[in-house]
Write a protein that holds these residues in place. Structure first.
Motif, PDB file in Angstrom:
ATOM      1  N   LYS A  81       0.920  -1.202  -0.073  1.00  0.00           N
ATOM      2  CA  LYS A  81       0.063  -0.062  -0.036  1.00  0.00           C
ATOM      3  C   LYS A  81       0.742   1.105   0.029  1.00  0.00           C
ATOM      4  O   LYS A  81       0.547   2.268  -0.696  1.00  0.00           O
ATOM      5  CB  LYS A  81      -1.079   0.199   1.337  1.00  0.00           C
ATOM      6  CG  LYS A  81      -1.981  -0.989   1.104  1.00  0.00           C
ATOM      7  CD  LYS A  81      -2.827  -1.447   2.355  1.00  0.00           C
ATOM      8  CE  LYS A  81      -3.309  -0.212   3.187  1.00  0.00           C
ATOM      9  NZ  LYS A  81      -3.973  -0.692   4.259  1.00  0.00           N
ATOM     10  N   SER A  82       2.126   1.192   0.839  1.00  0.00           N
ATOM     11  CA  SER A  82       2.850   2.497   0.698  1.00  0.00           C
ATOM     12  C   SER A  82       3.530   2.526  -0.455  1.00  0.00           C
ATOM     13  O   SER A  82       3.683   3.739  -1.026  1.00  0.00           O
ATOM     14  CB  SER A  82       3.712   2.398   2.022  1.00  0.00           C
ATOM     15  OG  SER A  82       4.704   1.387   1.686  1.00  0.00           O
ATOM     16  N   LEU A  83       4.026   1.534  -1.204  1.00  0.00           N
ATOM     17  CA  LEU A  83       4.345   1.632  -2.378  1.00  0.00           C
ATOM     18  C   LEU A  83       3.526   2.121  -3.652  1.00  0.00           C
ATOM     19  O   LEU A  83       3.775   3.032  -4.442  1.00  0.00           O
ATOM     20  CB  LEU A  83       5.183   0.173  -2.891  1.00  0.00           C
ATOM     21  CG  LEU A  83       6.403  -0.114  -2.050  1.00  0.00           C
ATOM     22  CD1 LEU A  83       6.571  -1.471  -2.530  1.00  0.00           C
ATOM     23  CD2 LEU A  83       7.528   0.804  -2.373  1.00  0.00           C
ATOM     24  N   LEU A  84       2.389   1.497  -3.408  1.00  0.00           N
ATOM     25  CA  LEU A  84       1.443   1.956  -4.355  1.00  0.00           C
ATOM     26  C   LEU A  84       1.039   3.553  -4.126  1.00  0.00           C
ATOM     27  O   LEU A  84       0.781   4.323  -5.182  1.00  0.00           O
ATOM     28  CB  LEU A  84       0.109   1.299  -4.198  1.00  0.00           C
ATOM     29  CG  LEU A  84      -0.135   0.029  -4.798  1.00  0.00           C
ATOM     30  CD1 LEU A  84      -1.541  -0.724  -4.362  1.00  0.00           C
ATOM     31  CD2 LEU A  84      -0.206   0.134  -6.219  1.00  0.00           C
ATOM     32  N   ARG A  85       1.033   4.268  -2.971  1.00  0.00           N
ATOM     33  CA  ARG A  85       0.691   5.654  -2.741  1.00  0.00           C
ATOM     34  C   ARG A  85       2.018   6.237  -3.226  1.00  0.00           C
ATOM     35  O   ARG A  85       1.703   7.228  -3.853  1.00  0.00           O
ATOM     36  CB  ARG A  85       0.916   5.914  -1.067  1.00  0.00           C
ATOM     37  CG  ARG A  85      -0.574   5.455  -0.513  1.00  0.00           C
ATOM     38  CD  ARG A  85      -0.759   6.148   0.715  1.00  0.00           C
ATOM     39  NE  ARG A  85      -0.119   5.251   1.685  1.00  0.00           N
ATOM     40  CZ  ARG A  85      -0.519   4.050   2.528  1.00  0.00           C
ATOM     41  NH1 ARG A  85      -1.844   3.621   2.048  1.00  0.00           N
ATOM     42  NH2 ARG A  85       0.066   3.495   3.194  1.00  0.00           N
ATOM     43  N   TYR A  86       3.493   5.918  -3.106  1.00  0.00           N
ATOM     44  CA  TYR A  86       4.301   6.369  -3.847  1.00  0.00           C
ATOM     45  C   TYR A  86       4.145   6.449  -5.372  1.00  0.00           C
ATOM     46  O   TYR A  86       4.426   7.593  -6.036  1.00  0.00           O
ATOM     47  CB  TYR A  86       5.493   5.743  -3.442  1.00  0.00           C
ATOM     48  CG  TYR A  86       6.754   6.293  -4.118  1.00  0.00           C
ATOM     49  CD1 TYR A  86       7.349   7.669  -3.767  1.00  0.00           C
ATOM     50  CD2 TYR A  86       7.463   5.642  -5.134  1.00  0.00           C
ATOM     51  CE1 TYR A  86       8.590   8.127  -4.572  1.00  0.00           C
ATOM     52  CE2 TYR A  86       8.551   5.990  -6.109  1.00  0.00           C
ATOM     53  CZ  TYR A  86       8.987   7.375  -5.499  1.00  0.00           C
ATOM     54  OH  TYR A  86      10.105   7.796  -6.237  1.00  0.00           O
ATOM     55  N   THR A  87       3.887   5.191  -5.737  1.00  0.00           N
ATOM     56  CA  THR A  87       3.878   5.292  -7.287  1.00  0.00           C
ATOM     57  C   THR A  87       2.656   6.017  -7.962  1.00  0.00           C
ATOM     58  O   THR A  87       3.110   6.600  -8.784  1.00  0.00           O
ATOM     59  CB  THR A  87       3.286   3.735  -7.743  1.00  0.00           C
ATOM     60  OG1 THR A  87       4.272   2.941  -7.232  1.00  0.00           O
ATOM     61  CG2 THR A  87       3.031   3.393  -9.177  1.00  0.00           C
ATOM     62  N   TYR A  88       1.730   6.283  -7.282  1.00  0.00           N
ATOM     63  CA  TYR A  88       0.554   7.082  -7.761  1.00  0.00           C
ATOM     64  C   TYR A  88       0.726   8.732  -7.153  1.00  0.00           C
ATOM     65  O   TYR A  88      -0.248   9.286  -7.303  1.00  0.00           O
ATOM     66  CB  TYR A  88      -0.786   6.395  -7.542  1.00  0.00           C
ATOM     67  CG  TYR A  88      -1.099   5.200  -8.217  1.00  0.00           C
ATOM     68  CD1 TYR A  88      -1.267   5.518  -9.671  1.00  0.00           C
ATOM     69  CD2 TYR A  88      -1.102   3.976  -7.755  1.00  0.00           C
ATOM     70  CE1 TYR A  88      -1.242   4.237 -10.544  1.00  0.00           C
ATOM     71  CE2 TYR A  88      -1.278   3.031  -8.510  1.00  0.00           C
ATOM     72  CZ  TYR A  88      -1.428   2.963  -9.701  1.00  0.00           C
ATOM     73  OH  TYR A  88      -1.440   2.099 -10.720  1.00  0.00           O
ATOM     74  N   GLN A  89       1.630   8.867  -6.438  1.00  0.00           N
ATOM     75  CA  GLN A  89       1.755  10.314  -5.743  1.00  0.00           C
ATOM     76  C   GLN A  89       0.495  10.772  -4.853  1.00  0.00           C
ATOM     77  O   GLN A  89       0.203  11.707  -5.284  1.00  0.00           O
ATOM     78  CB  GLN A  89       2.428  10.992  -6.780  1.00  0.00           C
ATOM     79  CG  GLN A  89       3.812  10.629  -7.478  1.00  0.00           C
ATOM     80  CD  GLN A  89       4.637  10.935  -6.408  1.00  0.00           C
ATOM     81  OE1 GLN A  89       5.159  11.898  -5.955  1.00  0.00           O
ATOM     82  NE2 GLN A  89       5.429   9.600  -5.862  1.00  0.00           N
ATOM     83  N   THR A 124      -5.709   3.763  -0.322  1.00  0.00           N
ATOM     84  CA  THR A 124      -4.958   3.184  -1.518  1.00  0.00           C
ATOM     85  C   THR A 124      -4.821   1.711  -1.395  1.00  0.00           C
ATOM     86  O   THR A 124      -3.831   1.392  -0.405  1.00  0.00           O
ATOM     87  CB  THR A 124      -3.718   3.762  -1.640  1.00  0.00           C
ATOM     88  OG1 THR A 124      -3.934   5.080  -1.640  1.00  0.00           O
ATOM     89  CG2 THR A 124      -2.976   3.342  -2.687  1.00  0.00           C
TER      90      THR A 124
END
Length: 99
Positions: A61-69, A75
Motif C-alpha cells: 500500500k505504501s509503495l502504491l501511494r508512492y507510485t501514484y503520488q 490506497t
C-alpha cells in the motif's frame, strides 16, 4: 468405486522423474518466467490472515501511494482480471459513465 472394488490389483507404474528440458517459449503464451519467479513459487504459502501477509500488504500500500503520488490512506491493491482493471480505470476517470 476403487480398483480394489473391481477385484483388480494394479501395481504402481514406474515412471521417469519429471524433469523437462529448458525451453525458450516464444509463442503468444505461456511465456518463460524469470528464475526468481520460480524460486518464489517454491516458498511456503502465506495465508491472508497471517500477520506477515498483513505486514506485506501495508508495504505494498505504501509503495502504491508512492507510485501514484497520493497520501490517500485508502490506497489498496485489488486482484482481478485485466477487464476488471479496465472497468475500475474507466469508473475512476469517468464516474458518471458507469451509471
Amino acid at each position: 468405486c476403487t480398483m480394489k472394488d473391481l477385484g483388480e490389483k494394479v501395481s504402481i507404474p514406474k515412471v521417469n522423474k519429471f524433469n523437462p528440458p529448458p525451453r525458450l517459449l516464444c509463442g503468444p503464451g505461456p511465456g518463460n518466467a524469470h528464475p526468481r519467479v520460480h524460486a518464489a513459487m517454491s516458498l511456503p504459502q502465506v495465508g491472508h490472515l497471517d500477520p506477515y501477509f498483513l505486514e506485506l500488504m501495508e508495504d505494498i500500500k505504501s509503495l502504491l501511494r508512492y507510485t501514484y503520488q497520493t497520501k490517500n490512506e485508502f490506497t489498496v491493491p485489488v486482484s482481478g482480471t485485466g477487464s476488471g482493471a479496465l472497468f475500475a480505470c474507466v469508473h475512476i476517470l469517468f464516474p458518471m459513465a458507469s451509471h
